[in-house]
Design an enzyme around this catalytic site. Structure first.
Site, short mmCIF file in Angstrom:
data_model
loop_
_atom_site.label_atom_id
_atom_site.label_comp_id
_atom_site.label_asym_id
_atom_site.label_seq_id
_atom_site.Cartn_x
_atom_site.Cartn_y
_atom_site.Cartn_z
N SER A 183 0.83 -1.05 0.00
CA SER A 183 -0.13 0.13 -0.10
C SER A 183 0.69 1.17 -0.03
O SER A 183 2.08 1.17 0.49
CB SER A 183 -0.89 -0.03 1.05
OG SER A 183 -2.10 1.12 1.14
N ARG B 75 -7.22 3.50 -0.65
CA ARG B 75 -6.48 4.65 -0.50
C ARG B 75 -6.76 5.85 -1.30
O ARG B 75 -7.12 6.96 -1.24
CB ARG B 75 -5.31 4.72 -0.11
CG ARG B 75 -4.46 5.79 0.52
CD ARG B 75 -3.00 5.70 0.41
NE ARG B 75 -2.65 4.32 0.92
CZ ARG B 75 -2.26 4.03 2.36
NH1 ARG B 75 -2.13 5.12 3.21
NH2 ARG B 75 -1.71 2.82 2.82
N CYS C 44 -2.92 9.46 26.72
CA CYS C 44 -1.80 9.42 27.71
C CYS C 44 -0.76 8.48 27.27
O CYS C 44 -0.43 7.71 27.65
CB CYS C 44 -2.67 8.89 29.00
SG CYS C 44 -3.79 9.96 29.75
N GLU C 45 0.09 9.32 26.01
CA GLU C 45 0.91 8.39 25.36
C GLU C 45 1.91 9.28 24.75
O GLU C 45 1.45 10.45 24.14
CB GLU C 45 0.34 7.50 24.53
CG GLU C 45 1.45 6.62 24.18
CD GLU C 45 1.00 5.30 23.72
OE1 GLU C 45 -0.16 4.78 24.40
OE2 GLU C 45 1.33 4.59 22.74
N TYR D 128 -7.73 4.84 6.22
CA TYR D 128 -7.34 4.19 7.36
C TYR D 128 -7.26 5.41 8.39
O TYR D 128 -6.33 5.28 9.14
CB TYR D 128 -5.89 3.64 6.97
CG TYR D 128 -5.91 2.83 5.71
CD1 TYR D 128 -6.56 1.60 5.77
CD2 TYR D 128 -5.53 2.88 4.55
CE1 TYR D 128 -6.83 0.50 4.68
CE2 TYR D 128 -5.61 2.40 3.30
CZ TYR D 128 -6.10 0.91 3.61
OH TYR D 128 -6.29 0.21 2.43
N1 LLP Z 1 -6.63 -5.35 -1.82
C1 LLP Z 1 -6.01 -5.82 -0.72
C2 LLP Z 1 -6.05 -7.37 -0.91
C3 LLP Z 1 -5.65 -5.34 0.29
O1 LLP Z 1 -4.82 -6.09 1.19
C4 LLP Z 1 -5.42 -3.92 0.46
C5 LLP Z 1 -5.12 -3.20 1.61
C6 LLP Z 1 -6.09 -3.03 -0.51
C7 LLP Z 1 -6.70 -3.71 -1.79
C8 LLP Z 1 -6.18 -1.47 -0.84
O2 LLP Z 1 -5.06 -0.91 -0.70
P1 LLP Z 1 -4.86 0.67 -0.68
O3 LLP Z 1 -5.36 0.82 -2.35
O4 LLP Z 1 -5.72 1.12 0.11
O5 LLP Z 1 -3.38 0.74 -0.55
N2 LLP Z 1 -3.32 0.57 7.19
C9 LLP Z 1 -2.43 0.88 6.35
C10 LLP Z 1 -2.80 0.17 4.76
C11 LLP Z 1 -2.98 -1.38 4.76
C12 LLP Z 1 -3.59 -1.79 3.76
C13 LLP Z 1 -4.09 -3.16 3.80
N3 LLP Z 1 -4.46 -3.91 2.50
C14 LLP Z 1 -2.14 2.35 6.05
O6 LLP Z 1 -2.80 3.08 6.68
O7 LLP Z 1 -1.40 2.69 5.40
#
Ligand code: LLP
Length: 435
Positions: A209, A292, A364-365, A394
Site C-alpha cells: 500500500s 486509499r 496518555c502517551e 485508514y
Molecule cells: N486489496 C487488498 C487485498 C488489500 O489487502 C488492500 C490493503 C487493498 C486492496 C487496498 O490497498 P490501498 O489501495 O488502500 O493501498 N493501514 C495501512 C494500509 C493497509 C492496507 C491493507 N491492505 C495504512 O494505513 O497505510
C-alpha cells in the site's frame, strides 16, 4: 492532498462552508468528507481501467478497509463499481448499502467458516482464497448452498514493494497468500481443481500500500501471467481473470503527488498485453482494488486546539507543542507507520511568524503525535481550528476508543450542504458494552 472542493484561503472552507461553521454545527474532532470528490475519484479509476484495458477491463473493487459506512456503500452501488471486503463486518455494511453481491469480492487470510458461509449464501461474486484450509472450507460452503463458487487464488509474487515494511504484502516472508516461487501456489491450484463446487477464475496479488511508482505493479503482473501460461501448458485451458490488487499511493505533504490513475493503468495494460502476447495467451479480464487512492484525499480531519506549550530543546531551540482534541485514536498512522501529515490553521488567516511546532493529541502517551515536525503560526491558541488533509483512508477505519475517547463522526459535504453520514460515538455507546 486536499479534495477538489476545499479552499484554503483566509479561512478554510469546503463547498463554501467555513471550517468554523462545521466545527460549530458538528463539533470536533470530525472527519469532513467531500462527497463529489469521492464520486469523481471512483469514476476516474473506473474509466482509467476501462480506457486502458478496453474489453478486457474487469472491475474496480473499492477496498472497503480504507473506509466504509453504509452511506458510502450506497455511493459505491450508485457509481456501479464493485467492493472488496475482508471481514463479515465489512460484508454486512456492503450488503446493507445495497451493493449487488455479484460485485462483492471477499478477502482475508483467516476468514472464519461463518464468514465464508455468509458470503457464499449471500451470492458474493468472488472469494479470494488465501490458504489451503480455506479451499476446502469454501468448497464445503458452496456444496452446502448448492452452487459453484467463483474463486481467485491470492498469490505472493515475491516483490519487495517500496513502502513501509508493515504495509508491504507480496514478499515471501508474509502471512498472505500462496508463494509462487516455493510452489505453494501450484499446490493450491491443484487442490482447487479437485473440487467440483469451485470454479477457479484466475489469480490475485496485492503487493502493498501507498506505492508511488509503477515498477512493482508491472513485475507482479508479469509473474502472475507467467503462472497463467504454466497453467495453460499443464491443463490446456486458460484462466480468464487477473486481479492486480490496490496500493496506489497518494500525496500527504505539500509537494507530493498522487500516483496518476491513467499512467498506472496504461502502463499495466501495456505490460499485461505484451506479456500475454509473449506467452501466446488471450489477455484476461483485469480488475483492481484501490482503497486509499479513492477515499484518502476526500477527507480532512478538523481538530480544535486545547493547549499549547513551549519546550526548550537540548540544542537551545524551542519547540511549540500544540495539543488537539483527538490524536492517535482517530489517526493511528503516524504511530504505526511513522506516516507524515501536514496541517493548516483552519478558522482564520494569520501572518504571524511560523515556528517549529509539534501537533499532538490528547491521549496518555508520548507517541500520540499527529505531526512530529511542522512550522505553524506562532499565534495559534486554544480555540483555533487545525485541519489535516488526506485522512480519508485508514483514518476513521482504524480509529480506536483508546482512553475511552468516542470515535469522531464523518460529515459529508456536497453542494454547500453538510450532513452526518456516520455519527459521533457517545459515552452511552462506550458504556453500552459493559455488563
Ligand atoms: N486489496 C487488498 C487485498 C488489500 O489487502 C488492500 C490493503 C487493498 C486492496 C487496498 O490497498 P490501498 O489501495 O488502500 O493501498 N493501514 C495501512 C494500509 C493497509 C492496507 C491493507 N491492505 C495504512 O494505513 O497505510
Amino acid at each position: 492532498m486536499w479534495s477538489s472542493n476545499v479552499s484554503t484561503g483566509a479561512e478554510l472552507s469546503i463547498s463554501a462552508i467555513p471550517a468554523s461553521q462545521l466545527a460549530q454545527d458538528f463539533g470536533t474532532p470530525a472527519f469532513i468528507m467531500d462527497e463529489a470528490d469521492f464520486y469523481a475519484r471512483a469514476c476516474t479509476w473506473s474509466s482509467a481501467l476501462n480506457n486502458a484495458f478496453g474489453s478486457n477491463a474487469g472491475n474496480v473493487y473499492y477496498a472497503a478497509k480504507a473506509f466504509i459506512c453504509v452511506e458510502v456503500a450506497r455511493w459505491i452501488k450508485d457509481i456501479g463499481i464493485g467492493i472488496d471486503v475482508c471481514t463479515g463486518g465489512e460484508l454486512a455494511v456492503a450488503l446493507k448499502g445495497g451493493i449487488d453481491p455479484s460485485k462483492i469480492e471477499l478477502h482475508g487470510n483467516n476468514k472464519s467458516v461463518a464468514e465464508i458461509n455468509k458470503a457464499v449464501a449471500s451470492g458474493v461474486g468472488t472469494i479470494v482464497i488465501d490458504s489451503l484450509f480455506e479451499i476446502d472450507r469454501v468448497a464445503e460452503a458452496a456444496t452446502k448452498n448448492g452452487l459453484v463458487q467463483k474463486v481467485l487464488l491470492r498469490l505472493t509474487p515475491g516483490i519487495e514493494a517500496h513502502t513501509h515494511e508493515s504495509i508491504a504484502t507480496a514478499h515471501e516472508d508474509v502471512k498472505f497468500g500462496f508463494s509462487i516461487a516455493s510452489g505453494a501456489a501450484w499446490k493450491a491450484i491443484e487442490q482447487v481443481r479437485t473440487h467440483a463446487s469451485l470454479e477457479l477464475r484466475g489469480f490475485h496479488a496485492h503487493i502493498g500500500s501507498q506505492i508511488l511508482e509503477t515498477e512493482s505493479f508491472e513485475i507482479s503482473a508479469q509473474r502472475l501471467i507467467a503462472l497463467l501460461a504454466k497453467y495453460r501448458d499443464e491443463f490446456s485451458a486458460e484462466l480468464p481473470e487477473l486481479d492486480l490488487g490496490g496500493g496506489y499511493g497518494i500525496a500527504y505533504l505539500p509537494g507530493e503527488n498522487n500516483l496518476d490513475p491513467e499512467l498506472v493503468m496504461n502502463t499495466l495494460a501495456e505490460v499485461v498485453t505484451s506479456a500475454c502476447a509473449n506467452q501466446k495467451l488471450a489477455v484476461p479480464r483485469v480488475s483492481i482494488e484501490p482503497g486509499r487512492a479513492i477515499v484518502g484525499p476526500t477527507m480532512f480531519t478538523l481538530y480544535e486546539v486545547g493547549t499549547t506549550k513551549d519546550v526548550v530543546l537540548e540544542n537551545g531551540s524551542t519547540r511549540r507543542y500544540i495539543s488537539v482534541d483527538g490524536g492517535m485514536s482517530d489517526n493511528l498512522r503516524p504511530a504505526l507507520y511513522e506516516a507524515q501529515y501536514t496541517a493548516v490553521l483552519a478558522n482564520r488567516s494569520s501572518s504571524a511568524k511560523k515556528i517549529s511546532s509539534r501537533v499532538v493529541g490528547k491521549h496518555c502517551e508520548t507517541g500520540d503525535i499527529v505531526i512530529r515536525e511542522i512550522d505553524l503560526q506562532s499565534d495559534i491558541a486554544p480555540g483555533d481550528l487545525l485541519a489535516t488533509p488526506a485522512t480519508g483512508a485508514y483514518g476513521r477505519s482504524m480509529a480506536t476508543n483508546y482512553n475511552h475517547v468516542p470515535r469522531p463522526p464523518v460529515i459529508a459535504v456536497k453542494d454547500g450542504k453538510a450532513r452526518v453520514i456516520l455519527r459521533r460515538e457517545t459515552e452511552a455507546d462506550l458504556l453500552g458494552l459493559d455488563i
